[in-house]
Design a protein around this motif. Structure first.
Motif, PDB file in Angstrom:
ATOM      1  N   GLY A  94      42.117 -42.531  22.157  1.00  0.00           N
ATOM      2  CA  GLY A  94      43.068 -42.402  23.252  1.00  0.00           C
ATOM      3  C   GLY A  94      43.532 -43.775  23.688  1.00  0.00           C
ATOM      4  O   GLY A  94      42.817 -44.756  23.552  1.00  0.00           O
ATOM      5  N   VAL A  95      44.756 -43.812  24.188  1.00  0.00           N
ATOM      6  CA  VAL A  95      45.343 -45.050  24.691  1.00  0.00           C
ATOM      7  C   VAL A  95      46.045 -44.721  25.996  1.00  0.00           C
ATOM      8  O   VAL A  95      46.710 -43.695  26.125  1.00  0.00           O
ATOM      9  CB  VAL A  95      46.362 -45.630  23.679  1.00  0.00           C
ATOM     10  N   GLY A  96      45.876 -45.600  26.967  1.00  0.00           N
ATOM     11  CA  GLY A  96      46.583 -45.480  28.238  1.00  0.00           C
ATOM     12  C   GLY A  96      47.099 -46.842  28.631  1.00  0.00           C
ATOM     13  O   GLY A  96      46.490 -47.866  28.312  1.00  0.00           O
ATOM     14  N   ARG A  97      48.226 -46.859  29.304  1.00  0.00           N
ATOM     15  CA  ARG A  97      48.781 -48.139  29.726  1.00  0.00           C
ATOM     16  C   ARG A  97      49.642 -47.959  30.964  1.00  0.00           C
ATOM     17  O   ARG A  97      50.067 -46.857  31.273  1.00  0.00           O
ATOM     18  CB  ARG A  97      49.581 -48.810  28.613  1.00  0.00           C
ATOM     19  N   TYR A  98      49.829 -49.073  31.658  1.00  0.00           N
ATOM     20  CA  TYR A  98      50.845 -49.084  32.702  1.00  0.00           C
ATOM     21  C   TYR A  98      51.701 -50.313  32.531  1.00  0.00           C
ATOM     22  O   TYR A  98      51.248 -51.347  32.037  1.00  0.00           O
ATOM     23  CB  TYR A  98      50.258 -48.963  34.111  1.00  0.00           C
ATOM     24  N   ILE A  99      52.960 -50.159  32.926  1.00  0.00           N
ATOM     25  CA  ILE A  99      53.928 -51.246  32.829  1.00  0.00           C
ATOM     26  C   ILE A  99      54.693 -51.290  34.141  1.00  0.00           C
ATOM     27  O   ILE A  99      55.247 -50.272  34.586  1.00  0.00           O
ATOM     28  CB  ILE A  99      54.907 -51.035  31.647  1.00  0.00           C
ATOM     29  N   GLY A 123      42.016 -38.645  29.113  1.00  0.00           N
ATOM     30  CA  GLY A 123      43.179 -39.061  29.896  1.00  0.00           C
ATOM     31  C   GLY A 123      42.791 -39.403  31.326  1.00  0.00           C
ATOM     32  O   GLY A 123      43.234 -40.415  31.884  1.00  0.00           O
ATOM     33  N   THR A 124      41.941 -38.581  31.918  1.00  0.00           N
ATOM     34  CA  THR A 124      41.481 -38.832  33.284  1.00  0.00           C
ATOM     35  C   THR A 124      40.665 -40.120  33.349  1.00  0.00           C
ATOM     36  O   THR A 124      40.827 -40.916  34.287  1.00  0.00           O
ATOM     37  CB  THR A 124      40.649 -37.637  33.801  1.00  0.00           C
ATOM     38  N   LEU A 125      39.795 -40.354  32.370  1.00  0.00           N
ATOM     39  CA  LEU A 125      39.000 -41.583  32.347  1.00  0.00           C
ATOM     40  C   LEU A 125      39.902 -42.813  32.208  1.00  0.00           C
ATOM     41  O   LEU A 125      39.712 -43.816  32.919  1.00  0.00           O
ATOM     42  CB  LEU A 125      37.988 -41.550  31.204  1.00  0.00           C
ATOM     43  N   LEU A 126      40.872 -42.749  31.324  1.00  0.00           N
ATOM     44  CA  LEU A 126      41.794 -43.873  31.173  1.00  0.00           C
ATOM     45  C   LEU A 126      42.575 -44.119  32.463  1.00  0.00           C
ATOM     46  O   LEU A 126      42.736 -45.265  32.895  1.00  0.00           O
ATOM     47  CB  LEU A 126      42.746 -43.631  29.998  1.00  0.00           C
ATOM     48  N   LEU A 127      43.027 -43.056  33.099  1.00  0.00           N
ATOM     49  CA  LEU A 127      43.754 -43.182  34.364  1.00  0.00           C
ATOM     50  C   LEU A 127      42.868 -43.818  35.435  1.00  0.00           C
ATOM     51  O   LEU A 127      43.315 -44.699  36.178  1.00  0.00           O
ATOM     52  CB  LEU A 127      44.255 -41.805  34.822  1.00  0.00           C
ATOM     53  N   GLU A 128      41.624 -43.400  35.503  1.00  0.00           N
ATOM     54  CA  GLU A 128      40.699 -43.963  36.485  1.00  0.00           C
ATOM     55  C   GLU A 128      40.539 -45.468  36.297  1.00  0.00           C
ATOM     56  O   GLU A 128      40.622 -46.245  37.259  1.00  0.00           O
ATOM     57  CB  GLU A 128      39.331 -43.282  36.370  1.00  0.00           C
ATOM     58  N   ALA A 144      55.051 -41.482  36.662  1.00  0.00           N
ATOM     59  CA  ALA A 144      55.054 -40.983  35.291  1.00  0.00           C
ATOM     60  C   ALA A 144      56.171 -39.967  35.143  1.00  0.00           C
ATOM     61  O   ALA A 144      56.438 -39.192  36.061  1.00  0.00           O
ATOM     62  CB  ALA A 144      53.722 -40.329  34.950  1.00  0.00           C
ATOM     63  N   ASP A 145      56.821 -39.991  34.011  1.00  0.00           N
ATOM     64  CA  ASP A 145      57.785 -38.965  33.640  1.00  0.00           C
ATOM     65  C   ASP A 145      57.145 -38.175  32.513  1.00  0.00           C
ATOM     66  O   ASP A 145      56.743 -38.749  31.493  1.00  0.00           O
ATOM     67  CB  ASP A 145      59.109 -39.575  33.184  1.00  0.00           C
ATOM     68  N   VAL A 146      57.028 -36.865  32.714  1.00  0.00           N
ATOM     69  CA  VAL A 146      56.330 -36.000  31.768  1.00  0.00           C
ATOM     70  C   VAL A 146      57.229 -34.816  31.435  1.00  0.00           C
ATOM     71  O   VAL A 146      57.833 -34.216  32.337  1.00  0.00           O
ATOM     72  CB  VAL A 146      54.997 -35.493  32.381  1.00  0.00           C
ATOM     73  N   LEU A 147      57.291 -34.477  30.157  1.00  0.00           N
ATOM     74  CA  LEU A 147      58.042 -33.282  29.772  1.00  0.00           C
ATOM     75  C   LEU A 147      57.393 -32.061  30.417  1.00  0.00           C
ATOM     76  O   LEU A 147      56.159 -31.934  30.413  1.00  0.00           O
ATOM     77  CB  LEU A 147      58.055 -33.124  28.251  1.00  0.00           C
ATOM     78  N   GLY A 148      58.208 -31.176  30.968  1.00  0.00           N
ATOM     79  CA  GLY A 148      57.697 -29.998  31.661  1.00  0.00           C
ATOM     80  C   GLY A 148      56.823 -29.109  30.804  1.00  0.00           C
ATOM     81  O   GLY A 148      55.937 -28.419  31.306  1.00  0.00           O
ATOM     82  N   GLU A 149      57.010 -29.140  29.482  1.00  0.00           N
ATOM     83  CA  GLU A 149      56.193 -28.307  28.593  1.00  0.00           C
ATOM     84  C   GLU A 149      54.843 -28.952  28.265  1.00  0.00           C
ATOM     85  O   GLU A 149      53.983 -28.318  27.658  1.00  0.00           O
ATOM     86  CB  GLU A 149      56.974 -27.988  27.318  1.00  0.00           C
ATOM     87  N   ASN A 150      54.620 -30.194  28.708  1.00  0.00           N
ATOM     88  CA  ASN A 150      53.359 -30.891  28.445  1.00  0.00           C
ATOM     89  C   ASN A 150      52.368 -30.535  29.563  1.00  0.00           C
ATOM     90  O   ASN A 150      52.025 -31.344  30.410  1.00  0.00           O
ATOM     91  CB  ASN A 150      53.594 -32.407  28.371  1.00  0.00           C
ATOM     92  N   ARG A 151      51.911 -29.299  29.518  1.00  0.00           N
ATOM     93  CA  ARG A 151      51.033 -28.763  30.576  1.00  0.00           C
ATOM     94  C   ARG A 151      49.734 -29.539  30.734  1.00  0.00           C
ATOM     95  O   ARG A 151      49.262 -29.740  31.848  1.00  0.00           O
ATOM     96  CB  ARG A 151      50.727 -27.283  30.309  1.00  0.00           C
ATOM     97  N   GLN A 152      49.134 -29.975  29.630  1.00  0.00           N
ATOM     98  CA  GLN A 152      47.859 -30.698  29.725  1.00  0.00           C
ATOM     99  C   GLN A 152      48.004 -31.988  30.525  1.00  0.00           C
ATOM    100  O   GLN A 152      47.187 -32.287  31.385  1.00  0.00           O
ATOM    101  CB  GLN A 152      47.304 -31.010  28.331  1.00  0.00           C
ATOM    102  N   MET A 153      49.068 -32.756  30.252  1.00  0.00           N
ATOM    103  CA  MET A 153      49.252 -34.019  30.975  1.00  0.00           C
ATOM    104  C   MET A 153      49.629 -33.751  32.429  1.00  0.00           C
ATOM    105  O   MET A 153      49.155 -34.456  33.323  1.00  0.00           O
ATOM    106  CB  MET A 153      50.326 -34.862  30.286  1.00  0.00           C
ATOM    107  N   LEU A 154      50.423 -32.734  32.672  1.00  0.00           N
ATOM    108  CA  LEU A 154      50.761 -32.386  34.051  1.00  0.00           C
ATOM    109  C   LEU A 154      49.506 -32.008  34.830  1.00  0.00           C
ATOM    110  O   LEU A 154      49.364 -32.371  36.003  1.00  0.00           O
ATOM    111  CB  LEU A 154      51.791 -31.246  34.091  1.00  0.00           C
TER     112      LEU A 154
END
Length: 184
Positions: A94-99, A123-128, A144-154
């Motif tokens: 997994g990879v997480g980043r902020y810009i 994802g939660t661990l990376l966000l933390e 964050a901008d997330v596609l509405g069909e990406n239920r897991q990330m939402l």
């Protein structure tokens, strides 16, 4: 969660953390020597995961992309990798980043988790851990901008305290949260 007032050496960030199933992974700063690992990670994503992450079809990462995604300043562009070591070889799962944009107190956050590891809390661990670094860097708000069909990330964002602020006509949901209000 760790003390948000502590000093953090983001460039050398490295912690061992358990996933939801108890297996321990390493979350660490992305380094310039990670280009090959990041490329393998990208190649390991399904078409659907690539589409969700990049909001479109993307066949590969160019050498310029890899350089941009691994040579970070750890102030305005922070990247963390969730890793496992298998047969003596480190692998990104997994990879997480902020810009940060023009306003250094606000940053866009994004994630890409290998399909076989989704739903295990990565994802939660990376966000933390990104939020800890963000706080230390004076970043007060994640977007964050997330596609509405990406239920897991939402769901990850909703469970962490993000609020939906608008849904764009193109099916993209815009989310925001103060980093200090995030819960894990």
């Amino acid at each position: 969660m760790a003390d948000r007032d502590m000093q953090i050496d983001a460039k050398n960030y490295r912690v061992n953390v358990p996933m939801l199933d108890g297996a321990v992974i390493v979350i660490r700063a992305i380094r310039p020597d990670d280009q090959e690992r990041l490329h393998e990670h990208f190649e390991g994503l399904s078409e659907k995961s690539v589409y969700f992450r990049f909001m479109g079809i993307r066949r590969d990462l160019s050498p310029q992309d890899l350089k941009h995604l691994t040579e970070l300043d750890f102030k305005n562009h922070v990247g963390l990798a969730a890793t496992l070591t298998e047969n003596g070889r480190e692998r990104f799962i997994g990879v997480g980043r902020y810009i940060c944009g023009a306003d250094p107190t606000r940053a866009e956050v994004a994630f890409a988790i290998l399909d076989g590891f989704q739903g295990r809390g990565i994802g939660t661990l990376l966000l933390e851990h990104l939020s800890l670094i963000a706080d230390a860097n004076g970043v007060a708000e994640f977007e964050a901008d997330v596609l509405g069909e990406n239920r897991q990330m939402l769901e990850v964002f909703a469970h962490s305290g993000f609020e939906s602020h608008r849904s764009l006509d193109s099916g993209i949901v815009h989310l925001r949260s103060l980093t200090s209000k995030l819960s894990f």
